[in-house]
Design a protein around this motif. Structure first.
Motif, mmCIF file in Angstrom:
data_model
loop_
_atom_site.group_PDB
_atom_site.id
_atom_site.type_symbol
_atom_site.label_atom_id
_atom_site.label_comp_id
_atom_site.label_asym_id
_atom_site.label_seq_id
_atom_site.Cartn_x
_atom_site.Cartn_y
_atom_site.Cartn_z
ATOM 1 N N TYR A 82 0.981 -1.104 0.050
ATOM 2 C CA TYR A 82 -0.349 -0.036 -0.099
ATOM 3 C C TYR A 82 0.872 1.024 -0.647
ATOM 4 N N GLU A 83 0.568 2.128 -0.949
ATOM 5 C CA GLU A 83 1.883 3.433 -0.851
ATOM 6 C C GLU A 83 0.732 4.467 -0.697
ATOM 7 N N ILE A 84 0.770 5.479 0.848
ATOM 8 C CA ILE A 84 0.447 6.574 0.913
ATOM 9 C C ILE A 84 1.190 7.426 1.206
ATOM 10 N N ALA A 85 0.794 8.383 -0.178
ATOM 11 C CA ALA A 85 2.514 9.495 -0.583
ATOM 12 C C ALA A 85 1.235 11.159 -0.761
ATOM 13 N N ILE A 86 2.048 11.343 -0.477
ATOM 14 C CA ILE A 86 1.563 12.774 -1.026
ATOM 15 C C ILE A 86 2.091 12.810 -2.712
ATOM 16 N N ASN A 87 1.170 13.939 -3.530
ATOM 17 C CA ASN A 87 2.080 13.820 -4.983
ATOM 18 C C ASN A 87 1.837 14.915 -4.921
ATOM 19 N N ARG B 15 0.954 22.510 -6.336
ATOM 20 C CA ARG B 15 -0.062 22.291 -5.951
ATOM 21 C C ARG B 15 0.390 20.743 -5.474
ATOM 22 N N ALA B 16 -0.446 19.883 -5.083
ATOM 23 C CA ALA B 16 -0.274 19.037 -4.198
ATOM 24 C C ALA B 16 -1.633 18.093 -3.784
ATOM 25 N N ARG B 17 -1.639 16.695 -4.008
ATOM 26 C CA ARG B 17 -2.501 16.285 -3.379
ATOM 27 C C ARG B 17 -2.476 15.227 -2.489
ATOM 28 N N LEU B 18 -3.191 14.546 -1.635
ATOM 29 C CA LEU B 18 -2.743 13.148 -1.114
ATOM 30 C C LEU B 18 -3.126 11.648 -1.675
ATOM 31 N N THR B 19 -2.415 10.500 -1.638
ATOM 32 C CA THR B 19 -3.015 9.418 -2.909
ATOM 33 C C THR B 19 -2.420 8.200 -1.562
ATOM 34 N N ILE B 20 -3.505 7.419 -1.423
ATOM 35 C CA ILE B 20 -3.213 6.207 -1.197
ATOM 36 C C ILE B 20 -3.517 5.275 -2.612
ATOM 37 N N TYR B 21 -2.342 4.021 -2.654
ATOM 38 C CA TYR B 21 -2.686 3.194 -3.615
ATOM 39 C C TYR B 21 -2.667 2.148 -3.301
ATOM 40 N N SER B 22 -3.057 1.089 -4.157
ATOM 41 C CA SER B 22 -2.277 -0.133 -3.622
ATOM 42 C C SER B 22 -2.057 -0.895 -4.997
ATOM 43 N N TRP B 23 -0.445 -1.878 -4.515
ATOM 44 C CA TRP B 23 0.107 -3.013 -6.069
ATOM 45 C C TRP B 23 -0.107 -4.023 -5.801
ATOM 46 N N ARG B 24 -0.731 -4.619 -6.048
ATOM 47 C CA ARG B 24 -1.630 -6.069 -7.067
ATOM 48 C C ARG B 24 -2.483 -6.528 -5.184
ATOM 49 N N ALA C 281 -8.053 5.940 -2.536
ATOM 50 C CA ALA C 281 -8.179 7.051 -1.850
ATOM 51 C C ALA C 281 -7.666 8.439 -2.604
ATOM 52 N N SER C 282 -8.409 9.282 -2.666
ATOM 53 C CA SER C 282 -7.394 11.250 -3.109
ATOM 54 C C SER C 282 -8.090 12.485 -2.773
ATOM 55 N N SER C 283 -7.293 12.804 -2.480
ATOM 56 C CA SER C 283 -7.195 14.586 -1.691
ATOM 57 C C SER C 283 -8.106 15.422 -2.811
ATOM 58 N N PRO C 284 -8.207 16.405 -2.818
ATOM 59 C CA PRO C 284 -8.443 17.201 -3.939
ATOM 60 C C PRO C 284 -6.939 18.030 -3.111
ATOM 61 N N TYR C 285 -6.345 18.774 -4.522
ATOM 62 C CA TYR C 285 -5.320 19.221 -4.659
ATOM 63 C C TYR C 285 -5.951 20.485 -3.729
ATOM 64 N N PHE C 286 -4.235 20.851 -2.962
ATOM 65 C CA PHE C 286 -4.247 21.677 -2.142
ATOM 66 C C PHE C 286 -2.479 22.580 -2.722
ATOM 67 N N PRO C 287 -2.734 24.139 -2.001
ATOM 68 C CA PRO C 287 -2.036 25.098 -2.907
ATOM 69 C C PRO C 287 -0.219 24.075 -1.820
ATOM 70 N N LEU D 4 -2.833 20.079 6.096
ATOM 71 C CA LEU D 4 -3.136 20.641 4.714
ATOM 72 C C LEU D 4 -3.805 19.704 4.369
ATOM 73 N N ALA D 5 -4.224 18.575 4.478
ATOM 74 C CA ALA D 5 -5.392 17.524 4.006
ATOM 75 C C ALA D 5 -5.123 16.298 4.662
ATOM 76 N N SER D 6 -6.729 15.144 4.528
ATOM 77 C CA SER D 6 -6.651 14.215 5.349
ATOM 78 C C SER D 6 -7.100 13.165 4.314
ATOM 79 N N ILE D 7 -6.722 11.599 4.380
ATOM 80 C CA ILE D 7 -7.524 11.255 3.178
ATOM 81 C C ILE D 7 -7.603 9.432 4.005
#
Lengths: 190, 462
Positions: free
Chosen positions: B136-141, B146-155, B166-172, B205-208
């Motif tokens: 599970y990748e829990i990251a800032i993108n 701007r940037a957003r928060l994302t949660i990805y899974s791999w395989r 999951a993905s957050s809206p973009y924020f400055p 900044l954001a939460s997901i």
């Protein structure tokens, strides 16, 4: 004739005895010219005479009309209490005089630990008198030059034994003193 | 002739009567010894929630790389940090630097980490399975400004690739030290992951959050620093069973205000204690205070601020106990005209009230303190001053056993009271200081002097 000789002899003997026992008073002219003068040394009030004392009392300094006697009323408390400049000794003559203080009677008993007079000439301390010890003090005469004056400070120390914040320390009374001054500093007053 | 000569030189003696009538009076000012406050003396960690922490000050064998190049660099967040550069050689074509510590036994974990210099790609934390082939990748993108928060899974959700959970809206966003707080829970029917991102100044900044319900979901065995595309620097890594965004301090005075600083004086976090003397302090600005070498707690209560220096690491998520000791004890004379104080320890707080001077008459007095005598076998340093409700005197100053200033300035006491206050007290060996409190009527006609003795026992320092 024999009787007359006896009478004459008795008369001569009486005269001779009278001459031998009579006092002789001789008077020479001698003159003591007494001319009272104004007192060369006088008491004057200090800067804190009749100013405020502790607990609403007053540092009462009473000087008679001739400025040759003074009475001071003070109201010290526990620990150390210092009164500055409550009396002054002024030389209103142009000649030098020498000063001591004779402690005639003092306070005994109570909480009083020490009582002192500090004598200052200007900013210089020139003498200290232990008020709890009777006698003439200090050992050396304090010089008071013509036209100058001495400042008298009082200092008291009272122990706190048996005391409380609401009560005055024990050890009240009257300390009787004499200011003694002289034209010379090499003799002891009678 | 001899007689005539004596008469000629004889002195004249004159005497005048002088009477002193002495009537003692009660003291016009009465002192009382104040109750000593408890002062902070030591900080201990009373919890063990932290599984692992690192400030990446040096390379550690606890970590292993799956792709990428990883090295300790000097431009970390306070001290060094760990720079990671992606080479697509790790799991999912990204790069991981994972902690070689199996975590299967934990059903709930928190991971906190600071990320700097992230300008693009996905930068954050990876939770990896025991086979090191799913994550599970829990990251800032970040993307431009701007940037957003994302949660990805791999395989997991996608057996052969990535799946956005999951993905957050973009924020400055501008490149800065961002703090990520990740919560992982292995629930009965899902893996639940949440992510919060805080700015360098501690603003959220954001939460997901996301749940993984795929049959391929897995309990996290390894936690890794993760980078996919470009490079970034990681710092302040905390793996804990409690949220590392906050730490708890107990043993404080009720409603005390506490500030946590690193050893260089940078504020990490601050909070007020509750009625029980417990404070929860946000430390998202620095999950590992300083570089893990302790810090300074400033505890303010009753107008006194006390610094407490500690060398134990201050880690987010943990609970700490402040131990307190009595600063002094003392007694006043029954007449309230003298006092003796015994100090038990060094006192570096801003102020320590030891004595109160209470006016019991209606007169105005001028008060000052004088240091008359100091006996110290070793160095002793302190200041003493008078304080009213709104001002204070110039102090008596003693430095290393030397009297720099033996007097306070004079303060008026017309109504109410004055306090005698000590500060900056430091001594290595016993000392004795004899002072007197000079209390004069405002016109200077009479002064009383109360003795005050200060003794330093115990205390001392290295």
């Amino acid at each position: 004739m024999q009787a007359r000789r006896y009478v004459l002899g008795l008369t001569i003997a009486t005269i001779l005895v009278s001459i031998v026992f009579a006092s002789v008073f001789v008077y020479y002219p001698g003159i003591v010219q007494v001319s009272p003068v104004r007192p060369p040394i006088i008491f004057t009030e200090g800067s804190n005479s009749n100013q405020r004392d502790l607990n609403g009392a007053t540092i009462t300094t009473t000087i008679d009309s001739t400025n040759t006697s003074a009475s001071i009323a003070l109201h010290p408390t526990y620990q150390r209490t210092y009164y500055r400049d409550v009396l002054r000794i002024k030389n209103q003559d142009s000649e030098v005089y020498y000063v001591k203080v004779n402690v005639v009677s003092t306070i005994t008993g109570g909480n009083i630990v020490s009582a002192k007079i500090h004598v200052y000439s200007g900013a210089v301390k020139v003498g200290e008198i232990d008020l709890l010890t009777t006698g003439l003090q200090p050992d050396n005469w304090i010089t008071l030059n013509g036209g100058e004056e001495l400042r008298i400070d009082f200092e008291f120390r009272y122990a706190t034994t048996g005391g409380s914040p609401d009560t005055a320390p024990s050890g009240s009374g009257t300390i009787s003193l004499e200011l003694v001054y002289s034209t010379v500093n090499n003799e002891t007053p009678p | 002739m001899l007689s005539f000569s004596n008469s000629f030189h004889a002195g004249v003696f004159v005497s005048y009567p002088l009477i002193a009538q002495i009537t003692p009076s009660p003291p016009p000012v009465v002192l009382t010894v104040l109750n000593s406050p408890l002062i902070p003396s030591n900080l201990t960690k009373i919890s063990s929630f932290t599984i692992y922490w690192s400030d990446f000050e040096q390379v550690s064998p606890d970590w292993s790389a799956r792709g990428g190049s990883w090295s300790v660099v000097s431009n970390g967040h306070k001290g060094s940090g760990l720079n990671g550069t992606d080479n697509d050689g790790g799991i999912g074509g990204a790069s991981q630097y994972y902690l070689n510590m199996p975590l299967d036994s934990y059903t709930e974990l928190y991971v906190g980490v600071k990320i700097g210099y992230a300008r693009a790609g996905f930068v954050g934390i990876a939770l990896i399975n025991d086979g090191l082939n799913r994550l599970y990748e829990i990251a800032i993108n970040p993307t431009g400004s701007r940037a957003r928060l994302t949660i990805y899974s791999w395989r997991v959700e996608n057996p052969n690739g990535w799946r956005l959970l999951a993905s957050s809206p973009y924020f400055p966003y501008t490149p800065q030290w961002v703090t990520l707080i990740i919560r992982y829970r292995n629930l009965k029917d899902s893996i639940h992951i949440s992510l919060k991102a805080y700015s360098e100044s501690g603003v959220l900044l954001a939460s997901i959050s996301a749940s993984s319900t795929s049959p391929n979901r897995f309990p996290a065995t390894y936690v890794a620093l993760h980078i996919d595309g470009r490079a970034a620097v990681f710092d302040d890594f905390v793996l804990s069973t409690r949220n590392p965004a906050n730490l708890t301090v107990t043993g404080l005075p009720p409603f005390a205000y506490i500030q946590v600083y690193d050893v260089n004086g940078s504020l990490v976090g601050e909070a007020s204690a509750d009625v029980n003397g417990e404070a929860s302090i946000s430390v998202v600005a620095d999950l590992v205070t300083g570089v893990g070498d302790g810090g300074v707690l400033i505890i303010t209560s009753d107008d006194a601020s006390c610094p407490l220096r500690t060398t134990i690491p201050i880690i987010g998520g943990e609970e700490y106990l402040v131990s307190n000791i009595q600063a002094f004890d003392g007694f006043a004379d029954p007449t309230g005209t003298a006092a003796t104080i015994f100090f038990f320890a060094n006192y570096t707080c801003s102020r320590l009230g030891i004595i109160q001077l209470n006016l019991v008459s209606t007169e105005e007095f001028h008060v000052r303190l004088t240091l008359e005598y100091l006996e110290a076998t070793g160095e002793v340093t302190f200041i003493i001053r008078l304080e009213s409700s709104d001002t204070s005197s110039d102090p008596i100053v003693v430095v290393n056993g030397g009297i720099i200033s033996p007097y306070t300035s004079t303060m008026s006491l017309q109504e109410g009271s004055l306090s005698i206050v000590v500060g900056e007290l430091f001594y290595r060996n016993a000392y004795r200081a004899e002072l007197f409190i000079e209390i004069c009527l405002s016109n200077g006609s009479v002064c009383v002097f109360y003795p005050l003795v200060l003794n330093g026992i115990g205390g001392g320092g290295p």
